[in-house]
Design an enzyme around this catalytic site. Sequence first.
Site, PDB file in Angstrom:
ATOM      1  N   GLY A   1     -21.398 -85.237  -2.087  1.00 15.13           N
ATOM      2  CA  GLY A   1     -22.591 -85.616  -1.696  1.00 15.13           C
ATOM      3  C   GLY A   1     -23.007 -85.263  -0.064  1.00 15.13           C
ATOM      4  O   GLY A   1     -24.290 -84.990  -0.035  1.00 15.13           O
TER       5      GLY A   1
ATOM      6  N   ASN B   1     -25.336 -97.484  -0.073  1.00 23.57           N
ATOM      7  CA  ASN B   1     -23.910 -97.637  -0.264  1.00 23.57           C
ATOM      8  C   ASN B   1     -23.398 -98.954   0.140  1.00 23.57           C
ATOM      9  O   ASN B   1     -22.334 -99.537  -0.096  1.00 23.57           O
ATOM     10  CB  ASN B   1     -23.313 -96.577   0.506  1.00 23.57           C
ATOM     11  CG  ASN B   1     -23.736 -95.950   1.588  1.00 23.57           C
ATOM     12  OD1 ASN B   1     -24.956 -95.924   1.699  1.00 23.57           O
ATOM     13  ND2 ASN B   1     -23.159 -95.899   2.456  1.00 23.57           N
TER      14      ASN B   1
ATOM     15  N   GLN C   1     -24.831 -93.184  -5.016  1.00 26.94           N
ATOM     16  CA  GLN C   1     -24.247 -94.257  -5.542  1.00 26.94           C
ATOM     17  C   GLN C   1     -24.918 -94.621  -6.727  1.00 26.94           C
ATOM     18  O   GLN C   1     -24.416 -95.703  -7.507  1.00 26.94           O
ATOM     19  CB  GLN C   1     -24.578 -95.558  -4.495  1.00 26.94           C
ATOM     20  CG  GLN C   1     -23.813 -95.413  -3.063  1.00 26.94           C
ATOM     21  CD  GLN C   1     -22.363 -95.845  -3.299  1.00 26.94           C
ATOM     22  OE1 GLN C   1     -21.775 -96.389  -4.102  1.00 26.94           O
ATOM     23  NE2 GLN C   1     -21.391 -95.259  -2.693  1.00 26.94           N
TER      24      GLN C   1
ATOM     25  N   SER D   1     -22.315 -86.873  -6.178  1.00 24.22           N
ATOM     26  CA  SER D   1     -20.934 -86.711  -5.727  1.00 24.22           C
ATOM     27  C   SER D   1     -19.839 -87.217  -7.058  1.00 24.22           C
ATOM     28  O   SER D   1     -19.949 -88.482  -7.230  1.00 24.22           O
ATOM     29  CB  SER D   1     -20.491 -87.335  -4.541  1.00 24.22           C
ATOM     30  OG  SER D   1     -19.353 -87.124  -4.355  1.00 24.22           O
TER      31      SER D   1
ATOM     32  N   HIS E   1     -16.654 -88.032  -7.349  1.00 21.19           N
ATOM     33  CA  HIS E   1     -15.766 -89.026  -6.780  1.00 21.19           C
ATOM     34  C   HIS E   1     -16.192 -90.431  -6.972  1.00 21.19           C
ATOM     35  O   HIS E   1     -15.231 -91.243  -6.721  1.00 21.19           O
ATOM     36  CB  HIS E   1     -14.730 -88.520  -5.576  1.00 21.19           C
ATOM     37  CG  HIS E   1     -15.569 -89.139  -4.231  1.00 21.19           C
ATOM     38  ND1 HIS E   1     -15.377 -90.177  -3.630  1.00 21.19           N
ATOM     39  CD2 HIS E   1     -16.397 -88.280  -3.629  1.00 21.19           C
ATOM     40  CE1 HIS E   1     -16.191 -90.109  -2.585  1.00 21.19           C
ATOM     41  NE2 HIS E   1     -16.791 -88.968  -2.345  1.00 21.19           N
TER      42      HIS E   1
ATOM     43  N   THR F   1     -16.334 -69.047  -4.722  1.00 18.84           N
ATOM     44  CA  THR F   1     -15.779 -69.090  -5.891  1.00 18.84           C
ATOM     45  C   THR F   1     -16.091 -70.664  -6.232  1.00 18.84           C
ATOM     46  O   THR F   1     -15.371 -71.184  -5.465  1.00 18.84           O
ATOM     47  CB  THR F   1     -14.297 -68.636  -6.061  1.00 18.84           C
ATOM     48  OG1 THR F   1     -14.202 -67.256  -5.414  1.00 18.84           O
ATOM     49  CG2 THR F   1     -13.784 -68.587  -7.212  1.00 18.84           C
TER      50      THR F   1
ATOM     51  N   CYS G   1     -17.194 -99.384  10.410  1.00 21.08           N
ATOM     52  CA  CYS G   1     -16.177-100.023  10.851  1.00 21.08           C
ATOM     53  C   CYS G   1     -15.050 -99.227  11.582  1.00 21.08           C
ATOM     54  O   CYS G   1     -14.486 -98.394  10.702  1.00 21.08           O
ATOM     55  CB  CYS G   1     -15.564-100.793   9.706  1.00 21.08           C
ATOM     56  SG  CYS G   1     -13.881-101.450  10.103  1.00 21.08           S
TER      57      CYS G   1
END
Length: 384
Positions: free
Chosen positions: A72, A152, A180, A200, A202, A238, A326
């Site tokens: 992302g 997010n 998100q 993204s 993950h 690559t 945080c």
Amino acid sequence: MSKQIYFDHAATTSVLPEVREAMQPYLTEKYGNMSTAYELGEEARSAVSHAREVIAHCIDARPEEIFFTSGGSESDNWAIKSIAGEYKSEGKHIITSAIEHHAVLNSCAYLEQLGYEVTYLEVDEKGLVSMEELEQAITPETTLITVMYGNNEIGTIEPVHEIGRIARYRKIPFHTDAVQAVGQIPISVRREPIDLMSASAHKFHGPKGVGFLYVHEGVKIPSFIHGGAQEKGKRAGTENVPGIVGMAEALRIAVLQMKRNRAREIRLRNYFMDRLLREFEQVRINGHPYQRLPGNINISFGGVDATSLLTLLQEDGICASAGSACSTGQTRISHVIEAIRVPDEYAVGTIRFTLGRENTRQEVDQTIRSLKKNLTILREDEAI
Ligand SMILES: *Cc1c(COP(=O)(O)O)cnc(C)c1O
């Protein structure tokens, strides 16, 4: 370690077993480099080409419009810096929102250093940008509008369709950080006027370090990584073949199971949210009441410090988050919570639970018990 309760799906998600399995051959025997002519290279080439088709199909795009990236952050950087650079002879003004991810905000800040002007649209208490303010912000110098799809931290879903319509009418490229939203809610880049979109893997149960940028066929985008001819010469290096294969499988499954998973997540979230509102004092739920990502709960506990609360939750095996800003030890109020004007005494007590496909009602019940116990401890401390 005892069993964890994972309520931090906006931070990252687990890799699905099916995804791991799809990747496995490309981490072992099918290790070829796509740019080579022999059989091994061909295997990689066809796998990546298939992945591109699957991903395009999932968002209603064409395969030629999908560019693979490292995630992302890279997609956001590429879209913003490249469009700004490409159109700089026409103007150096960019419009974004005050509640973007740092990949967007810091790309914009970098451009400001280079002499660009950036307008950060304010949002209302629910986290929505206003179309009137957007219209007013546009100048003849504006060459890019970038507003996220789903936030997010607070989960608010922005009026992407309306923003895109305004952008198209004014002939300004529109980018959206949909990291998100992709795999969570239905997205069609055919029906929605989106020119560039970041995603993204993950965040939808794919592997880390891989993502994509959708670029509408009419939009000129310069190369981001210079080198070889990969990704039509626009993003050299690559290809991350196992990552790309895994991302495609993850998105295919996410889209296939979206209806069921989304309905389930919304039910569980509403159950969690109702209990939080009914059984706790001094709480406020942040973000939009219904125009929000399915798994997101962002809640402020009055008179409590989020960092202390999160530490106690951790001791009970519960993973949640204080939001993006945080820093360990001290709770800083995040730019998003500030932008939606949460009063200070609540803002420092803000935590985010983001639910996912594997969460259960029992986990919510256990978290409610832990919250009750720990809030009593913290608020008693406060009172002494
Ligand atoms: C996670 C996230 C990013 C960054 O994605 P990475 O793949 O971790 O670089 C960008 N924008 C939003 C909204 C995110 O949630």
